[in-house]
Structure formats: structure tokens, C-alpha cells
Design a protein around this motif. Structure first.
Motif, PDB file in Angstrom:
ATOM      1  N   PHE A 128       0.800  -1.203   0.000  1.00 49.38           N
ATOM      2  CA  PHE A 128      -0.142  -0.047   0.097  1.00 49.38           C
ATOM      3  C   PHE A 128       0.875   1.051   0.184  1.00 49.38           C
ATOM      4  CE2 PHE A 128      -2.822  -3.089   1.984  1.00 49.38           C
ATOM      5  CZ  PHE A 128      -3.857  -3.039   1.103  1.00 49.38           C
ATOM      6  N   LEU A 129       0.536   2.260  -0.795  1.00 52.31           N
ATOM      7  CA  LEU A 129       1.286   3.543  -0.913  1.00 52.31           C
ATOM      8  C   LEU A 129       0.400   4.611   0.053  1.00 52.31           C
ATOM      9  CD1 LEU A 129       3.453   5.034  -2.266  1.00 52.31           C
ATOM     10  CD2 LEU A 129       1.816   5.898  -4.046  1.00 52.31           C
ATOM     11  N   PRO A 130       1.115   5.075   1.039  1.00 51.61           N
ATOM     12  CA  PRO A 130       0.400   6.102   1.818  1.00 51.61           C
ATOM     13  C   PRO A 130       0.226   7.373   1.065  1.00 51.61           C
ATOM     14  CG  PRO A 130       2.342   5.359   2.950  1.00 51.61           C
ATOM     15  CD  PRO A 130       2.353   4.820   1.474  1.00 51.61           C
ATOM     16  N   VAL A 131      -1.062   7.860   1.149  1.00 48.11           N
ATOM     17  CA  VAL A 131      -1.359   9.213   0.380  1.00 48.11           C
ATOM     18  C   VAL A 131      -1.630  10.226   1.366  1.00 48.11           C
ATOM     19  CG1 VAL A 131      -3.144  10.095  -1.187  1.00 48.11           C
ATOM     20  CG2 VAL A 131      -2.400   7.646  -1.207  1.00 48.11           C
ATOM     21  N   ASP A 132      -1.186  11.428   1.091  1.00 47.54           N
ATOM     22  CA  ASP A 132      -1.778  12.667   1.916  1.00 47.54           C
ATOM     23  C   ASP A 132      -3.046  12.863   1.786  1.00 47.54           C
ATOM     24  OD1 ASP A 132      -1.720  15.897   2.417  1.00 47.54           O
ATOM     25  OD2 ASP A 132       0.089  14.657   3.418  1.00 47.54           O
ATOM     26  N   PRO A 133      -3.916  13.152   2.958  1.00 44.34           N
ATOM     27  CA  PRO A 133      -5.207  13.476   2.810  1.00 44.34           C
ATOM     28  C   PRO A 133      -5.753  14.719   2.061  1.00 44.34           C
ATOM     29  CG  PRO A 133      -4.478  13.576   5.158  1.00 44.34           C
ATOM     30  CD  PRO A 133      -3.236  13.173   4.253  1.00 44.34           C
ATOM     31  N   SER A 134      -4.693  15.613   1.973  1.00 49.27           N
ATOM     32  CA  SER A 134      -4.908  16.771   1.116  1.00 49.27           C
ATOM     33  C   SER A 134      -5.138  16.619  -0.419  1.00 49.27           C
ATOM     34  CB  SER A 134      -3.857  17.798   1.190  1.00 49.27           C
ATOM     35  OG  SER A 134      -2.795  17.477   0.712  1.00 49.27           O
ATOM     36  N   ASN A 135      -4.646  15.174  -0.797  1.00 48.89           N
ATOM     37  CA  ASN A 135      -4.919  14.656  -2.147  1.00 48.89           C
ATOM     38  C   ASN A 135      -6.111  14.046  -2.518  1.00 48.89           C
ATOM     39  OD1 ASN A 135      -2.304  16.080  -2.617  1.00 48.89           O
ATOM     40  ND2 ASN A 135      -1.150  14.313  -2.479  1.00 48.89           N
ATOM     41  N   LEU A 136      -7.062  14.012  -1.469  1.00 47.91           N
ATOM     42  CA  LEU A 136      -8.321  13.043  -1.447  1.00 47.91           C
ATOM     43  C   LEU A 136      -9.372  13.905  -1.587  1.00 47.91           C
ATOM     44  CD1 LEU A 136      -7.232  10.203   1.112  1.00 47.91           C
ATOM     45  CD2 LEU A 136      -6.968  10.037  -1.248  1.00 47.91           C
ATOM     46  N   VAL A 137     -10.503  13.278  -2.138  1.00 49.23           N
ATOM     47  CA  VAL A 137     -11.989  13.995  -1.800  1.00 49.23           C
ATOM     48  C   VAL A 137     -13.012  12.680  -1.259  1.00 49.23           C
ATOM     49  CG1 VAL A 137     -13.921  14.819  -2.921  1.00 49.23           C
ATOM     50  CG2 VAL A 137     -11.793  15.752  -3.563  1.00 49.23           C
ATOM     51  N   ILE A 138     -13.582  13.105  -0.388  1.00 48.08           N
ATOM     52  CA  ILE A 138     -14.397  12.071   0.385  1.00 48.08           C
ATOM     53  C   ILE A 138     -15.638  11.984  -0.333  1.00 48.08           C
ATOM     54  CG2 ILE A 138     -15.490  11.523   2.599  1.00 48.08           C
ATOM     55  CD1 ILE A 138     -13.630  12.876   4.275  1.00 48.08           C
ATOM     56  N   ILE A 139     -15.748  10.647  -0.910  1.00 47.55           N
ATOM     57  CA  ILE A 139     -17.111  10.683  -1.803  1.00 47.55           C
ATOM     58  C   ILE A 139     -18.364   9.906  -0.933  1.00 47.55           C
ATOM     59  CG2 ILE A 139     -17.874   9.148  -3.623  1.00 47.55           C
ATOM     60  CD1 ILE A 139     -15.068   8.758  -4.745  1.00 47.55           C
ATOM     61  N   ASP A 140     -18.014   8.968   0.220  1.00 45.21           N
ATOM     62  CA  ASP A 140     -19.012   8.373   0.972  1.00 45.21           C
ATOM     63  C   ASP A 140     -18.532   8.334   2.271  1.00 45.21           C
ATOM     64  OD1 ASP A 140     -21.441   7.054   1.581  1.00 45.21           O
ATOM     65  OD2 ASP A 140     -20.727   5.404   1.278  1.00 45.21           O
ATOM     66  N   ALA A 141     -19.098   9.096   2.922  1.00 45.46           N
ATOM     67  CA  ALA A 141     -18.557   9.120   4.897  1.00 45.46           C
ATOM     68  C   ALA A 141     -19.802   8.441   5.384  1.00 45.46           C
ATOM     69  CB  ALA A 141     -18.458  10.822   5.254  1.00 45.46           C
ATOM     70  N   ASP A 142     -18.879   8.079   6.700  1.00 48.45           N
ATOM     71  CA  ASP A 142     -19.705   7.305   7.426  1.00 48.45           C
ATOM     72  C   ASP A 142     -20.455   8.444   8.466  1.00 48.45           C
ATOM     73  OD1 ASP A 142     -20.914   5.660   9.140  1.00 48.45           O
ATOM     74  OD2 ASP A 142     -19.139   5.035  10.300  1.00 48.45           O
ATOM     75  N   LEU A 143     -21.648   8.773   8.397  1.00 51.69           N
ATOM     76  CA  LEU A 143     -22.453  10.066   9.040  1.00 51.69           C
ATOM     77  C   LEU A 143     -23.057   9.416  10.198  1.00 51.69           C
ATOM     78  CD1 LEU A 143     -23.188  11.981   5.909  1.00 51.69           C
ATOM     79  CD2 LEU A 143     -21.308  12.399   7.384  1.00 51.69           C
ATOM     80  N   LYS A 144     -22.992   8.130  10.932  1.00 52.09           N
ATOM     81  CA  LYS A 144     -23.736   7.778  11.736  1.00 52.09           C
ATOM     82  C   LYS A 144     -23.481   8.448  13.233  1.00 52.09           C
ATOM     83  CE  LYS A 144     -23.954   2.801   9.973  1.00 52.09           C
ATOM     84  NZ  LYS A 144     -23.118   1.721   9.933  1.00 52.09           N
ATOM     85  N   ASP A 145     -22.276   8.717  12.995  1.00 52.76           N
ATOM     86  CA  ASP A 145     -21.587   9.521  14.279  1.00 52.76           C
ATOM     87  C   ASP A 145     -22.073  11.047  14.253  1.00 52.76           C
ATOM     88  OD1 ASP A 145     -20.516  10.262  16.704  1.00 52.76           O
ATOM     89  OD2 ASP A 145     -18.676  10.028  16.254  1.00 52.76           O
ATOM     90  N   ASP A 146     -22.943  11.669  15.151  1.00 62.63           N
ATOM     91  CA  ASP A 146     -23.435  12.975  15.007  1.00 62.63           C
ATOM     92  C   ASP A 146     -21.835  14.058  15.408  1.00 62.63           C
ATOM     93  OD1 ASP A 146     -25.843  12.343  14.234  1.00 62.63           O
ATOM     94  OD2 ASP A 146     -26.651  12.331  15.866  1.00 62.63           O
ATOM     95  N   ARG A 147     -21.307  13.193  16.396  1.00 59.84           N
ATOM     96  CA  ARG A 147     -20.038  14.402  16.556  1.00 59.84           C
ATOM     97  C   ARG A 147     -19.327  14.448  15.798  1.00 59.84           C
ATOM     98  NH1 ARG A 147     -18.091  11.815  21.830  1.00 59.84           N
ATOM     99  NH2 ARG A 147     -17.998   9.811  20.598  1.00 59.84           N
TER     100      ARG A 147
END
Length: 116
Positions: A89-108
């Protein structure tokens, strides 16, 4: 807060655990922005993301791990072939990502993200 690069690097290196999550934030897709009402969220394992910069641009996959020490994320589809034939696995910086589908079960998760 200073703008000197050396002090910025030192602040990131010595950051406490509760502030490291802010450095591991990625922007949201247009659909998620409307749904959540925020521009970005911290990346969590289980989120589906798209790589928008680098050699793996366009790849989509699920976040497997989030490394709080090196500020990197591993994604299931982003791998390199090693000389012995195995994939790593190649580690990726989060600034190079776009979240398409997030787990929104946690309101916090949405509430705690103070600023956009």
C-alpha cells in the motif's frame, strides 16, 4: 501563530493527538457538501475516497488505515508492485483526497469539525 516554515513544521511534528485529526482532513464531494453543510471532514477508516492528485489520480477506494504519526492514509486500490511481486500500500496525503461517501452515523463527527 508564526508563519515561519520551521515553526510550522515543528508545530505539526509536536502536535498533540487531539489536534492531529485536523491535519488529516479531506474535502468533501459536492453531493456531500450539500448534505453535511461543511467543506471538509477528518478522514476515517471506512470512508470511500477518490484520489485527485498524483500518480493514482482518479482511483477510488475505501480508507483502510489512518496514520496519525506520519499524517498519511492507506486506500485499498492504491498499491505498488514490489520487485518480489507482492503489492504494498502506498500512503497518501489526505490533502490529495476527496471524500465521496462518509460514515455519518456519528453525529459528533459533523459537530466537532469547528470550521470549514
Amino acid at each position: 501563530m508564526s508563519i515561519q516554515p520551521r515553526k510550522q513544521r515543528k508545530a505539526r511534528y509536536n502536535a498533540p493527538a487531539h489536534t492531529r485529526g485536523k491535519y488529516l482532513s479531506a474535502s468533501l464531494s459536492k453531493e456531500l457538501r450539500e448534505k453535511v453543510g461543511k467543506k471538509s471532514l477528518p478522514v476515517r477508516s471506512g470512508d470511500k475516497v477518490r484520489v485527485v492528485r498524483g500518480d493514482f489520480k482518479g482511483h477510488e477506494g475505501e480508507v483502510l488505515t489512518v496514520d496519525y504519526t506520519s499524517y498519511k492514509v492507506t486506500i485499498e486500490e492504491v498499491t505498488l508492485a514490489k520487485p518480489d511481486g507482492t503489492n504494498a500500500f502506498l500512503p497518501v496525503d489526505p490533502s490529495n483526497l476527496v471524500i465521496i461517501d462518509a460514515d455519518l452515523k456519528d453525529d459528533r463527527r459533523i459537530k466537532n469539525k469547528g470550521d470549514n
